[in-house]
Structures are given as C-alpha cells and as structure tokens.
Design an enzyme around this catalytic site. Structure first.
Site, PDB file in Angstrom:
ATOM      1  N   GLY A  13       0.430  -1.118  -0.308  1.00 33.99           N
ATOM      2  CA  GLY A  13      -0.155   0.439  -0.029  1.00 33.99           C
ATOM      3  C   GLY A  13       0.978   0.976   0.237  1.00 33.99           C
ATOM      4  O   GLY A  13       0.326   2.030   0.427  1.00 33.99           O
ATOM      5  N   GLY A  15       1.788   3.198  -2.507  1.00 31.89           N
ATOM      6  CA  GLY A  15       1.374   4.280  -3.442  1.00 31.89           C
ATOM      7  C   GLY A  15       0.909   5.694  -2.984  1.00 31.89           C
ATOM      8  O   GLY A  15       1.604   7.408  -3.988  1.00 31.89           O
ATOM      9  N   ASP A  63      -2.451  -7.333  -5.263  1.00 31.51           N
ATOM     10  CA  ASP A  63      -3.871  -7.182  -4.404  1.00 31.51           C
ATOM     11  C   ASP A  63      -3.745  -8.010  -2.716  1.00 31.51           C
ATOM     12  O   ASP A  63      -3.485  -9.245  -3.152  1.00 31.51           O
ATOM     13  CB  ASP A  63      -4.908  -7.773  -4.701  1.00 31.51           C
ATOM     14  CG  ASP A  63      -6.281  -7.836  -4.017  1.00 31.51           C
ATOM     15  OD1 ASP A  63      -6.404  -7.175  -2.541  1.00 31.51           O
ATOM     16  OD2 ASP A  63      -7.374  -8.367  -4.061  1.00 31.51           O
ATOM     17  N   TYR A 154     -13.295  -2.516  11.365  1.00 35.20           N
ATOM     18  CA  TYR A 154     -11.426  -2.467  10.231  1.00 35.20           C
ATOM     19  C   TYR A 154     -11.086  -2.285  12.447  1.00 35.20           C
ATOM     20  O   TYR A 154     -10.105  -2.863  12.294  1.00 35.20           O
ATOM     21  CB  TYR A 154     -12.316  -0.381  10.471  1.00 35.20           C
ATOM     22  CG  TYR A 154     -10.716   0.291  10.551  1.00 35.20           C
ATOM     23  CD1 TYR A 154      -9.797  -0.245   9.332  1.00 35.20           C
ATOM     24  CD2 TYR A 154     -10.074   1.030  11.087  1.00 35.20           C
ATOM     25  CE1 TYR A 154      -9.185   1.035   9.032  1.00 35.20           C
ATOM     26  CE2 TYR A 154      -8.906   1.962  11.236  1.00 35.20           C
ATOM     27  CZ  TYR A 154      -8.304   1.700  10.122  1.00 35.20           C
ATOM     28  OH  TYR A 154      -6.632   2.265   9.360  1.00 35.20           O
ATOM     29  N   LYS A 158      -8.145  -3.785  13.012  1.00 32.49           N
ATOM     30  CA  LYS A 158      -6.549  -3.547  13.800  1.00 32.49           C
ATOM     31  C   LYS A 158      -6.484  -4.507  14.931  1.00 32.49           C
ATOM     32  O   LYS A 158      -5.442  -4.748  14.950  1.00 32.49           O
ATOM     33  CB  LYS A 158      -7.044  -2.270  13.562  1.00 32.49           C
ATOM     34  CG  LYS A 158      -7.172  -1.464  12.268  1.00 32.49           C
ATOM     35  CD  LYS A 158      -5.612  -1.377  11.418  1.00 32.49           C
ATOM     36  CE  LYS A 158      -5.679  -0.817  10.325  1.00 32.49           C
ATOM     37  NZ  LYS A 158      -4.783  -1.211   9.506  1.00 32.49           N
TER      38      LYS A 158
HETATM   39  P1  NAD Z   1      -4.675   5.584   2.352  1.00 27.55           P
HETATM   40  O1  NAD Z   1      -5.480   5.390   1.986  1.00 27.55           O
HETATM   41  O2  NAD Z   1      -3.899   7.056   2.295  1.00 27.55           O
HETATM   42  O3  NAD Z   1      -3.542   4.837   1.563  1.00 27.55           O
HETATM   43  C1  NAD Z   1      -3.252   2.981   1.233  1.00 27.55           C
HETATM   44  C2  NAD Z   1      -3.330   2.956   0.349  1.00 27.55           C
HETATM   45  O4  NAD Z   1      -3.085   0.981  -0.091  1.00 27.55           O
HETATM   46  C3  NAD Z   1      -3.281   3.120  -1.224  1.00 27.55           C
HETATM   47  O5  NAD Z   1      -2.270   3.522  -1.855  1.00 27.55           O
HETATM   48  C4  NAD Z   1      -4.282   1.826  -1.605  1.00 27.55           C
HETATM   49  O6  NAD Z   1      -4.111   1.658  -2.679  1.00 27.55           O
HETATM   50  C5  NAD Z   1      -3.534   1.173  -0.786  1.00 27.55           C
HETATM   51  N1  NAD Z   1      -4.660  -0.667  -0.668  1.00 27.55           N
HETATM   52  C6  NAD Z   1      -5.533  -0.504  -1.023  1.00 27.55           C
HETATM   53  N2  NAD Z   1      -5.891  -2.106  -0.693  1.00 27.55           N
HETATM   54  C7  NAD Z   1      -4.984  -3.062  -1.556  1.00 27.55           C
HETATM   55  C8  NAD Z   1      -4.298  -4.091  -1.732  1.00 27.55           C
HETATM   56  N3  NAD Z   1      -5.639  -4.778  -1.090  1.00 27.55           N
HETATM   57  N4  NAD Z   1      -3.416  -4.618  -1.744  1.00 27.55           N
HETATM   58  C9  NAD Z   1      -3.049  -3.537  -2.103  1.00 27.55           C
HETATM   59  N5  NAD Z   1      -2.719  -2.485  -1.494  1.00 27.55           N
HETATM   60  C10 NAD Z   1      -3.556  -1.931  -1.946  1.00 27.55           C
HETATM   61  O7  NAD Z   1      -4.119   4.510   3.421  1.00 27.55           O
HETATM   62  P2  NAD Z   1      -3.269   5.642   5.124  1.00 27.55           P
HETATM   63  O8  NAD Z   1      -3.813   6.756   6.147  1.00 27.55           O
HETATM   64  O9  NAD Z   1      -1.862   6.112   4.157  1.00 27.55           O
HETATM   65  O10 NAD Z   1      -3.256   3.813   5.897  1.00 27.55           O
HETATM   66  C11 NAD Z   1      -2.111   3.357   6.163  1.00 27.55           C
HETATM   67  C12 NAD Z   1      -2.687   2.536   6.967  1.00 27.55           C
HETATM   68  O11 NAD Z   1      -1.866   2.684   7.856  1.00 27.55           O
HETATM   69  C13 NAD Z   1      -3.518   1.400   6.942  1.00 27.55           C
HETATM   70  O12 NAD Z   1      -3.393   0.269   7.168  1.00 27.55           O
HETATM   71  C14 NAD Z   1      -4.491   1.787   7.688  1.00 27.55           C
HETATM   72  O13 NAD Z   1      -5.454   1.254   8.185  1.00 27.55           O
HETATM   73  C15 NAD Z   1      -3.591   2.469   8.696  1.00 27.55           C
HETATM   74  N6  NAD Z   1      -4.684   2.933   9.642  1.00 27.55           N
HETATM   75  C16 NAD Z   1      -4.046   5.046   9.344  1.00 27.55           C
HETATM   76  C17 NAD Z   1      -4.736   5.993   9.523  1.00 27.55           C
HETATM   77  C18 NAD Z   1      -5.024   7.454   9.528  1.00 27.55           C
HETATM   78  O14 NAD Z   1      -5.269   8.528  10.324  1.00 27.55           O
HETATM   79  N7  NAD Z   1      -4.549   7.181   8.167  1.00 27.55           N
HETATM   80  C19 NAD Z   1      -4.563   5.689  10.659  1.00 27.55           C
HETATM   81  C20 NAD Z   1      -4.427   4.252  11.690  1.00 27.55           C
HETATM   82  C21 NAD Z   1      -4.019   3.722  11.176  1.00 27.55           C
END
Ligand code: NAD
Length: 252
Positions: A13, A15, A63, A154, A158
C-alpha cells in the site's frame, strides 16, 4: 543514517499516504524498496519519486488480499532484488458504517485487506526470513482497535493485527525475526480526507476536530508514522518484539 544499507524492504500500500512515507524513509536510510500497491501504476508513482532522489526501488502491482498473488509477487521480489529482510504490512481500507446496517461485503472487504493481507504477506515473507535467520515485520494497526463508532469491521481487523503480531513474535522469534505493530491515531492522508468527505466535512475542519481531541493539539503526519516503523524495522529495536506501539499524539 544508513540503518538499512544492504536491506531489501517490502512496503504494501505504498502508492500514497503512510506507505509512501515509509518507503521514502527506508530508502533514505539505504534500503532497496519493493513498492507494492493494487496496481503497478499506483506503485510506480512512489518509485519514480524515490529514483528521482537516487534511491533504489521497484514497483509491483498486487492485491494483498489475494493469497496466490502475494506468494507470486514476493517470490518475484526475491528474484529481482535478491532477498527480503523487512516487511511492512501497511495496505488498508475503510468501509465505515454503523454495525446494524453494515453490509456483509464491507465487513469481508475490510477484514480481507486489513487483516488477511497481513497473514498472506507475513506467511510469504517468513519463508525467506526463516531461511536467512533474519527478518523484521511491522504491521499497521490503529487506535481504532480499542473501539470506534462506525468502524466495527476496521476495529476488528486492527485488533486482529495486534493478536497476529503477538503470536508471530512467539513463533518467529527463534529465527531472529522481530514482529511488531504500530497503531496510529488520526494521520493526515488520503484515507482521512476520504473519511472527511464521507461525513460531509472539509479535510481542514475534520482535522481540526481531531486535533481538539488530541493532547498534542494537532493531527499526525505520515512521516511521523514512517519514523516509528523505521525504528521498529531497525537494529535500534533489536530486542523489541510482539509489541503494538500507539502513535497518536498522547490520546488515551
Ligand atoms: P491510504 O488510503 O492513504 O493508502 C492506502 C494504500 O493502500 C493506497 O495506496 C491503496 O491503493 C493501497 N491498497 C488498498 N487496498 C489494497 C490492496 N488490496 N492491495 C494492495 N494495496 C492496497 O491509507 P493511509 O492513511 O496511508 O493508511 C495506511 C495504513 O495505516 C492502513 O493500514 C490504515 O488502516 C492505517 N492507519 C491509518 C490511519 C490514518 O489516520 N490515516 C490511522 C490508523 C491506521
């Protein structure tokens, strides 16, 4: 710092958001990074930014919820880059809804992408890590694991990451593999921008509300999670395993 010189890291993930920031941090400290996202095109954006800065990285479309695709991709990474020392299970999605009206498809999708993916990727990675008697696995949990209205799927995923982390630390520890998790609070990424849009708020207002609830009085930035992931993936955390570290500006 070159804590990761000679290391190969896989970040899923990557990207955008926290994954992209983590790929940058690991690469800046010397790692060669396999950037995985749903499509190779999404991953390539991060790789282009890394190579423009002179770092070593390669893009893979996969994926992470697809067990067979993960196996094939990880085997390809080892063929292309020569090893696999660090895995960051970062890919994640949200499909928020109150529990009584949460569609089964949204439950399944969130469990698959946030939790089953960590099973898929960690199992594929440990094959290589056990052989070389070295590995670091860091997975993204969330403060939501403690419970969050509208996020039953979620939160369950988590919280599952935390149990998986504790158990893999026990099973893989004898092979010199450290397994840890990071549980962020509110981080400014495209994921939280989408959440704001879904509830009809601007990203700025949504972040301001989150900041009010946070002792440090601001939301976090992706780089502030990347630095903690890097710590856990480094020898600075050589005796840390089975832990979930909350990184949330002091919220209880
Ligand atoms: P984001 O949505 O900005 O980025 C997630 C990336 O994962 C995207 O590039 C997406 O294309 C990729 N992705 C989604 N499904 C996929 C799949 N099946 N296979 C491969 N790639 C896939 O998310 P983020 O905010 O950067 O979060 C990153 C991680 O941190 C996640 O696990 C999220 O749950 C966790 N998280 C985020 C927050 C927050 O506040 N942003 C808080 C707690 C935990």
């Amino acid at each position: 710092m070159t804590r990761f010189a000679g290391r190969v890291a896989v970040v899923t993930g990557a990207g955008q958001g926290i994954g992209a920031a983590t790929a940058h941090r690991l690469a800046e400290e010397g790692a060669t990074v396999a950037v995985i996202d749903l499509t190779a095109e999404r991953a390539q954006a991060t790789v282009d930014a890394l190579t423009a800065k002179g770092h070593a990285a390669r893009a893979y479309g996969c994926d992470v919820a697809d067990h067979d695709a993960v196996r094939q991709t990880f085997a390809q990474v080892v063929t292309d880059l020569g090893a696999l020392h660090i895995l960051v299970n970062n890919a994640g999605i949200t499909r928020d809804n109150l529990f009584f009206k949460m569609p089964k498809g949204d439950w399944d999708a969130v469990i698959a992408v946030n939790l089953t993916s960590a099973y898929n990727c960690s199992q594929a990675a440990q094959t290589h890590m056990v052989k070389q008697k070295y590995g670091k696995i860091v997975s993204l949990s969330s403060r939501s694991a403690l419970g969050n209205r509208g996020q039953a799927n979620y939160a369950a995923a988590k919280a599952g990451i935390q149990g998986l982390t504790a158990t893999l630390a026990i099973e893989l520890g004898p092979y010199n593999i450290n397994v840890n998790a990071v549980a962020p609070g509110y981080i400014a990424t495209p994921m939280t921008v989408s959440t704001a849009e879904r509830v009809g708020a601007t990203a700025g207002d949504h972040q301001a509300q989150a900041a009010d609830r946070t002792p440090l009085r601001r939301v976090g930035q992706p780089e502030e999670i990347a630095s903690v992931v890097a710590f856990l993936a480094s020898e600075d955390a050589s005796y840390v395993s089975g832990q979930t570290l909350y990184v949330n500006g002091g919220a209880r």
